[in-house]
Scaffold this active site. Structure first.
Site, PDB file in Angstrom:
ATOM      1  N   LYS A  77      31.326  27.906  -2.008  1.00 47.36           N
ATOM      2  CA  LYS A  77      30.962  28.245  -3.376  1.00 47.36           C
ATOM      3  C   LYS A  77      32.071  27.801  -4.331  1.00 47.36           C
ATOM      4  O   LYS A  77      33.252  27.798  -3.970  1.00 47.36           O
ATOM      5  CB  LYS A  77      30.805  29.762  -3.532  1.00 47.36           C
ATOM      6  CG  LYS A  77      29.630  30.391  -2.814  1.00 47.36           C
ATOM      7  CD  LYS A  77      29.653  31.899  -3.026  1.00 47.36           C
ATOM      8  CE  LYS A  77      28.546  32.613  -2.260  1.00 47.36           C
ATOM      9  NZ  LYS A  77      27.229  32.374  -2.862  1.00 47.36           N
TER      10      LYS A  77
ATOM     11  N   ARG B  81      19.841  35.415   5.069  1.00 49.52           N
ATOM     12  CA  ARG B  81      18.515  35.393   5.712  1.00 49.52           C
ATOM     13  C   ARG B  81      18.636  35.229   7.226  1.00 49.52           C
ATOM     14  O   ARG B  81      17.765  35.666   7.975  1.00 49.52           O
ATOM     15  CB  ARG B  81      17.661  34.291   5.089  1.00 49.52           C
ATOM     16  CG  ARG B  81      18.142  32.874   5.301  1.00 49.52           C
ATOM     17  CD  ARG B  81      17.553  31.887   4.316  1.00 49.52           C
ATOM     18  NE  ARG B  81      18.029  32.135   2.953  1.00 49.52           N
ATOM     19  CZ  ARG B  81      17.634  31.429   1.888  1.00 49.52           C
ATOM     20  NH1 ARG B  81      16.765  30.440   2.043  1.00 49.52           N
ATOM     21  NH2 ARG B  81      18.107  31.699   0.690  1.00 49.52           N
TER      22      ARG B  81
END
Length: 464
Positions: free
Chosen positions: A237, A311
């Site tokens: 990120k 996820r």
């Protein structure tokens, strides 16, 4: 007991809560000097408007405006600013609250500040003598405040081990059994969780809590994403996007809080709480883009992006939960920025393919001042997760509908016929508001609890 609550029965001056339409009646009940003071001060009972009432020996009472919106007046937030708006060291009893439970909840949440790591604690909140019959609100406040603490703790203080230990402590407090799965057992039974956490020196864990409020009651399974810090992995990120990534375990905090509320309420259910506690770090052992990993279900997943790690954690948790054949599975996660773009910070996105369940959760959210908003599981987007080398990819081939595609990924790990709901939440207050100080927030927990108590009232299974 919180520092914002006094012992029931403690003598205290009255905090009069009043809406504009009730102001004249209140003025008629007050002493002539107090009524004259309120009129002279321009008090009109607008929301959060507060006046202290003078007396012969100082402060004789106070008046809090509720505003003209009846729904807002009956919400917890109507009382959320009072603990720090009223003088330090004072104790109060409330008169005129439309909903005493909401008033106590709002007071306790408004009194919350995260000061665990400060050397100076600052001023204490004003204290409230809780009205009789508000124990449930106090229990909810306790769960939310503990959940906020978990979200607010920096990753230096809350890693996978500490998050799993929080589940163990919760279980010990309520007579539940807790198992912490780690090491070789985790790698074998939860390979996707292991893949996500394998790049960190702080090893991943899965905390499994089991509780029986009713021996033959319906089983509710809660699955929480507990990414204690998310660098994005090798798909790193930008630094600005990492600033709040200590909150990437906000889904776990929500499920922990919901579990605490249900156990404290002695809900007539059986409860299974699963928390996948990991850190998504960068190292030579981190999983890589284009790797193919195995999941507990047996499906293989190509890694299109290591920053779509939550996820993967939930995939294994959902599979494990389904093996117990629960009546309902709910997962919570700070899963996608796309949900925030669509709905903003205050509305968690709700996904489920059961209209009765979806409506029950939406209604429960409204009733508990913990709103949700339903988004579709658009089946035509399923193919966007296709992979040429594995059963599916963990990210979409298209730069659209990110929250929906993430939910569709999770749907692949939920057996047909099993009732399931997914909450994509933010878990943070960007700015302080009454009852909601800036920092970590527990979203969705009250909605889940209210829906579960409604669906499972009497201990009956929630079926289609």
């Amino acid at each position: 007991m919180f520092d914002c609550l006094a012992t029931p029965g403690t003598p205290a001056p009255t905090l009069h809560a009043v809406a504009p339409e009730g102001l004249d009646a209140l003025l008629a009940r007050l002493t002539a000097p107090q009524a004259a003071f309120l009129r002279a001060s321009g008090f009109t009972a607008q929301a959060q408007e507060l006046r202290l009432l003078p007396g012969d020996e100082g402060i004789a009472g106070a008046v809090l405006g509720l505003g003209a919106d009846a729904t807002e007046a009956a919400s917890p937030w109507a009382f959320g600013a009072a603990p720090f708006a009223l003088p330090d060291g004072t104790t109060w009893m409330i008169e005129g609250a439309p909903d005493p439970q909401a008033a106590v909840l709002g007071w306790c949440l408004g009194a919350y500040r995260f000061r665990m790591l400060k050397s100076e604690q600052g001023r204490a909140p004003a204290r409230l003598v809780p009205p009789a019959g508000t124990e449930a609100a106090q229990q909810r406040a306790a769960a939310i405040r503990r959940g906020r603490d978990l979200v607010n703790l920096p990753a230096s203080h809350l890693g996978p081990a500490e998050l799993a230990e929080a589940v163990r402590e919760l279980g010990a407090a309520h007579g539940a059994t807790v198992e912490i799965i780690e090491g070789a057992a985790l790698a074998e039974g939860f390979p996707a969780v292991q893949a996500v956490g394998g790049g960190s020196p702080r090893a991943p864990r899965v905390a499994v809590l089991r509780w029986e409020g009713a021996k033959d009651g319906p089983l509710l399974a809660l699955c929480g994403k507990g990414v204690c810090f998310d660098t994005g992995g090798l798909d790193l990120k930008p630094s600005a996007a990492m600033l709040r990534m200590k909150k990437d375990m906000g889904g776990a905090a929500a499920t922990i809080a919901a579990a605490e509320m249900l156990m404290a309420a002695r809900a007539p259910i059986r409860l299974l709480l699963l928390v996948g506690a990991v850190e998504n770090a960068v190292s030579g052992t981190a999983f890589r883009p284009m790797d193919v990993i195995r999941t507990r279900k047996g499906l293989t997943v190509e890694i299109g992006n290591t920053d779509a790690e939550g996820r993967l954690v939930l995939a294994d948790l959902l599979t494990f939960a389904a093996e117990s054949q629960p009546a309902l599975v709910v997962d919570c996660a700070t899963l996608t920025g796309a949900a925030r773009v669509a709905l903003g910070p205050d509305l968690p996105a709700l996904f489920c393919d059961d209209d009765d369940l979806g409506n029950a959760l939406l209604q429960a959210g409204l009733q508990s001042n913990d709103p949700l908003w339903r988004l579709p599981l658009q089946k035509s987007y399923i193919s966007w997760l296709d992979s040429s080398v594995a059963d599916l990819n963990n990210v979409s081939s298209k730069p659209m509908a990110g929250a929906i595609v993430a939910a569709l990924f999770l749907r692949r790990f939920v057996p047909e016929g099993l009732r399931w709901a997914h909450l994509d939440l933010y878990a943070w207050n960007d700015q302080s508001r009454p009852g909601r100080p800036e920092g970590g927030e527990v979203q969705g927990a009250q909605a889940i609890v209210a829906a579960a108590l409604s669906l499972f009232s009497g201990g009956h299974n929630a079926t289609r």
